[in-house]
Design a protein around this motif. Sequence first.
Motif, PDB file in Angstrom:
ATOM      1  N   PRO A  87       0.804  -1.229   0.000  1.00  0.00           N
ATOM      2  CA  PRO A  87       0.000   0.000   0.000  1.00  0.00           C
ATOM      3  C   PRO A  87       0.832   1.272   0.000  1.00  0.00           C
ATOM      4  N   SER A 204      -1.853   1.732 -11.249  1.00  0.00           N
ATOM      5  CA  SER A 204      -1.835   1.256  -9.873  1.00  0.00           C
ATOM      6  C   SER A 204      -1.764   2.410  -8.881  1.00  0.00           C
ATOM      7  N   GLU A 207      -5.222   3.809  -8.680  1.00  0.00           N
ATOM      8  CA  GLU A 207      -6.163   2.926  -7.988  1.00  0.00           C
ATOM      9  C   GLU A 207      -5.934   2.917  -6.477  1.00  0.00           C
ATOM     10  N   LYS A 208      -4.679   3.089  -6.056  1.00  0.00           N
ATOM     11  CA  LYS A 208      -4.366   3.065  -4.631  1.00  0.00           C
ATOM     12  C   LYS A 208      -4.429   4.451  -3.992  1.00  0.00           C
TER      13      LYS A 208
END
Length: 217
Positions: A87, A204, A207-208
């Motif tokens: 994360p 990515s 999206e995070k």
Amino acid sequence: MQPPRLKSRRLVFTSTIGAVYMNPNRSPDVIVDESCWSDLDYCKDTKNWYCYGKTVAEQVAWEETKKRGVDLVVVNPSLVLGPLLQPTINASIIHILKYLTGSAKTYANSVQAYVHVKDVALAHILVYETPAASGRYVCAESVLHRGEVVEILAKFFPEYPTPTKCSDEKNPRVKPYKFSNKKLKDLGLEFTPAEQCLYDAVKSLQEKGHLPIPPRD
């Protein structure tokens, strides 16, 4: 007293291409492959402690496994991009993120080798499961100049303020070094193009929640 023999059949060690290509005495015409090692004195002189530490670590791994009779195989990945597994932001992804947030107003006159994270994972599986695999394996798809990187980012994501100028306009553009990834290709690995690595990395980040998605006109 001899060191104890370990019971593992094969040990796969993750090193880095940083333990391979850092050598100022290598001719530009020489192809970087598994026989190449980074020059420790050069790493110290340039204060590149990452490459220094990784080179020493791999050398020790070869020495210790030889003493213990362990079948060692080493994967030497370049800068790894693609979807984030964790994360948080790591050093590799910051390399791309700074060109999208506006924090980097220019790009460096330098080159970097890239590889997709999924290819790195598959490389480890292939060298572990292939009985004939041995030695080191350079794991890289291509070498890009920073200018090429920002051009690719701007093509896929024009909504971000990617830099258009090089920080070093006095010297000639640094040329990518030549390398060979033939050993992994011979094991059946089909490398993902660097453009896809960059695209997947940015998606990515979005999206995070590490990279806001600005509205397009």
